[in-house]
Design an enzyme around this catalytic site. Structure first.
Site, mmCIF file in Angstrom:
data_model
loop_
_atom_site.group_PDB
_atom_site.id
_atom_site.type_symbol
_atom_site.label_atom_id
_atom_site.label_comp_id
_atom_site.label_asym_id
_atom_site.label_seq_id
_atom_site.Cartn_x
_atom_site.Cartn_y
_atom_site.Cartn_z
ATOM 1 C CB THR A 21 -0.983 -0.019 1.076
ATOM 2 O OG1 THR A 21 -0.210 0.426 2.384
ATOM 3 C CG2 THR A 21 -1.639 -1.193 1.542
ATOM 4 C CG ASN A 36 6.363 -0.579 7.099
ATOM 5 O OD1 ASN A 36 7.604 -0.545 7.752
ATOM 6 N ND2 ASN A 36 6.172 0.200 6.073
ATOM 7 C CB VAL A 85 16.232 1.276 9.725
ATOM 8 C CG1 VAL A 85 16.068 0.528 8.473
ATOM 9 C CG2 VAL A 85 15.682 0.489 11.097
ATOM 10 C CB THR A 100 14.073 4.597 5.790
ATOM 11 O OG1 THR A 100 13.682 5.279 6.810
ATOM 12 C CG2 THR A 100 14.263 3.138 5.851
ATOM 13 C CE LYS A 142 6.595 3.718 15.258
ATOM 14 N NZ LYS A 142 6.132 2.711 14.084
ATOM 15 C CE1 TYR A 198 8.194 7.296 14.704
ATOM 16 C CE2 TYR A 198 10.049 6.901 16.304
ATOM 17 C CZ TYR A 198 9.018 6.236 15.133
ATOM 18 O OH TYR A 198 9.417 5.065 14.421
HETATM 19 N N1 LIG Z 1 13.775 4.371 9.793
HETATM 20 C C1 LIG Z 1 13.984 4.190 11.231
HETATM 21 O O1 LIG Z 1 14.894 4.486 11.726
HETATM 22 C C2 LIG Z 1 12.883 3.404 12.091
HETATM 23 C C3 LIG Z 1 13.129 2.984 13.205
HETATM 24 C C4 LIG Z 1 12.303 2.209 14.017
HETATM 25 C C5 LIG Z 1 10.849 2.170 13.563
HETATM 26 N N2 LIG Z 1 10.645 2.535 12.202
HETATM 27 C C6 LIG Z 1 9.260 2.373 11.826
HETATM 28 O O2 LIG Z 1 9.221 1.736 10.727
HETATM 29 C C7 LIG Z 1 8.167 1.956 9.959
HETATM 30 C C8 LIG Z 1 8.595 2.404 8.327
HETATM 31 O O3 LIG Z 1 9.357 3.556 8.357
HETATM 32 P P1 LIG Z 1 10.531 4.036 7.559
HETATM 33 O O4 LIG Z 1 11.978 4.130 8.231
HETATM 34 O O5 LIG Z 1 10.402 2.725 6.258
HETATM 35 O O6 LIG Z 1 9.896 5.437 6.871
HETATM 36 P P2 LIG Z 1 9.712 5.993 5.564
HETATM 37 O O7 LIG Z 1 10.570 5.718 4.479
HETATM 38 O O8 LIG Z 1 9.638 7.338 5.957
HETATM 39 O O9 LIG Z 1 8.292 5.331 5.125
HETATM 40 C C9 LIG Z 1 7.065 5.562 5.778
HETATM 41 C C10 LIG Z 1 6.084 4.715 5.221
HETATM 42 O O10 LIG Z 1 5.009 4.858 5.909
HETATM 43 C C11 LIG Z 1 3.885 5.269 4.926
HETATM 44 N N3 LIG Z 1 2.948 6.373 5.684
HETATM 45 C C12 LIG Z 1 3.268 7.355 6.433
HETATM 46 N N4 LIG Z 1 2.155 7.997 6.858
HETATM 47 C C13 LIG Z 1 1.045 7.319 6.143
HETATM 48 C C14 LIG Z 1 -0.206 7.395 6.358
HETATM 49 N N5 LIG Z 1 -0.940 8.349 6.910
HETATM 50 N N6 LIG Z 1 -1.111 6.367 5.613
HETATM 51 C C15 LIG Z 1 -0.604 5.498 5.080
HETATM 52 N N7 LIG Z 1 1.070 5.168 4.819
HETATM 53 C C16 LIG Z 1 1.398 6.218 5.432
HETATM 54 C C17 LIG Z 1 4.613 5.758 3.840
HETATM 55 O O11 LIG Z 1 3.594 5.611 2.598
HETATM 56 P P3 LIG Z 1 3.665 6.653 1.331
HETATM 57 O O12 LIG Z 1 4.467 6.168 0.575
HETATM 58 O O13 LIG Z 1 2.218 6.727 1.028
HETATM 59 O O14 LIG Z 1 4.270 8.044 1.808
HETATM 60 C C18 LIG Z 1 5.895 5.109 3.651
HETATM 61 O O15 LIG Z 1 5.526 4.042 2.918
HETATM 62 C C19 LIG Z 1 7.604 3.336 10.446
HETATM 63 O O16 LIG Z 1 6.695 2.419 11.400
HETATM 64 C C20 LIG Z 1 8.525 3.658 11.438
HETATM 65 O O17 LIG Z 1 8.157 4.299 12.784
HETATM 66 C C21 LIG Z 1 11.511 3.166 11.410
#
Ligand SMILES: NC(=O)c1ccc[n+]([C@@H]2O[C@H](COP(=O)([O-])OP(=O)(O)OC[C@H]3O[C@@H](n4cnc5c(N)ncnc54)[C@H](OP(=O)(O)O)[C@@H]3O)[C@@H](O)[C@H]2O)c1
Length: 233
Positions: free
Chosen positions: A37, A78, A174, A176, A145, A141
């Protein structure tokens, strides 16, 4: 135990970051179909995946996704956002956005997809938490979480007798878009996704994907000054 081979999986936020790595890992492990999605499904570039529009904060969008993806057996929550708030100084709307996306989003999708997964014979939910579920260093945040972690723990109890297992993933930085502005050691999304998917297959209640996360969890039962040494400096 939930086999990924032959399963039908929906990954929220599956177009980029950890979600994209999860989609790739699911195909490597033999998933039959993967819905990826995105708010704009045209941004999903993996041609093997079924792109699906989903805004996790919108109940109508969640209901439409559940209608279209009626064959799902594994839900991966996710999608997430980090608004970088300060509790004292940021607009309260930013605090709410962290909760709407990170807590209520997975709640809405769980409520919509539990009946789907049940109808399909049972399966699994993976919720993506954070090391920040366990340490309050990132304002709302962290709080969102922590709340999601608690939601996961409650759902696990509710869903075990209904044939749905629940795994929580905790991880530090991570590499990203979410952490693009942060200069610190980061795990690779592919490595984190591999650990998360292994956790689904082994029926793990929790996956702790890096050393920092394991260290923080082990500090939870200690005096508060162990996790927050700045209080006693
Ligand atoms: N990166 C880190 O360091 C880290 C660490 C711990 C946990 N996390 C968690 O891992 C998960 C993925 O994060 P990521 O690092 O891959 O972040 P990212 O690259 O910023 O991607 C965020 C994702 O969430 C989707 N999203 C955000 N708001 C949304 C909404 N209102 N409705 C539907 N989709 C939505 C985005 O979709 P669109 O493509 O539509 O924008 C995108 O696919 C998150 O839950 C984040 O909190 C990340």
């Amino acid at each position: 135990m939930t086999a990924i081979e032959g399963s039908v999986v929906l990954v929220t936020g599956g177009g980029r970051g950890i979600g994209k790595a999860l989609v790739e890992g699911l195909f490597e492990r033999g998933a039959k179909k993967v819905y990826a999605t995105a708010r704009d499904p045209r941004t999903v570039k993996d041609t093997r995946a079924v792109p699906l529009a989903l805004e996790v904060t919108d109940p109508a969008s969640v209901a439409a996704a559940a209608e279209q993806a009626g064959d799902v057996t594994i839900l991966i929550n996710n999608a997430g956002v980090s608004m970088q708030t300060s509790f004292l100084d940021s607009p309260v709307d930013d605090v709410r956005k962290d909760f709407e996306t990170n807590f209520y989003g997975p709640l809405l999708t769980a409520r919509a997809f539990v009946p789907v997964i049940e109808r399909n014979g049972g399966g699994h939910i993976l919720n993506v938490h954070s090391v920040l579920s366990w340490i309050g260093l990132a304002g709302s945040y962290s709080a969102s979480k922590a709340a999601l972690w608690s939601q996961t723990n409650s759902l696990r109890l509710d869903l075990a007798p209904r044939g749905i297992s629940v795994t929580g993933l905790h991880v530090g930085y991570v590499d990203t878009d979410m952490t693009a502005a942060i200069d610190a050691p980061k795990s690779s999304p592919v490595d984190v996704a591999a650990q998360a998917l292994a956790g689904i297959e082994s029926g793990a209640f929790e996956v702790l994907a890096d050393d920092l996360t394991r260290q923080v969890k082990s500090g939870l039962s200690a005096d508060i000054s162990v996790l927050y040494p700045q209080l006693v400096a």
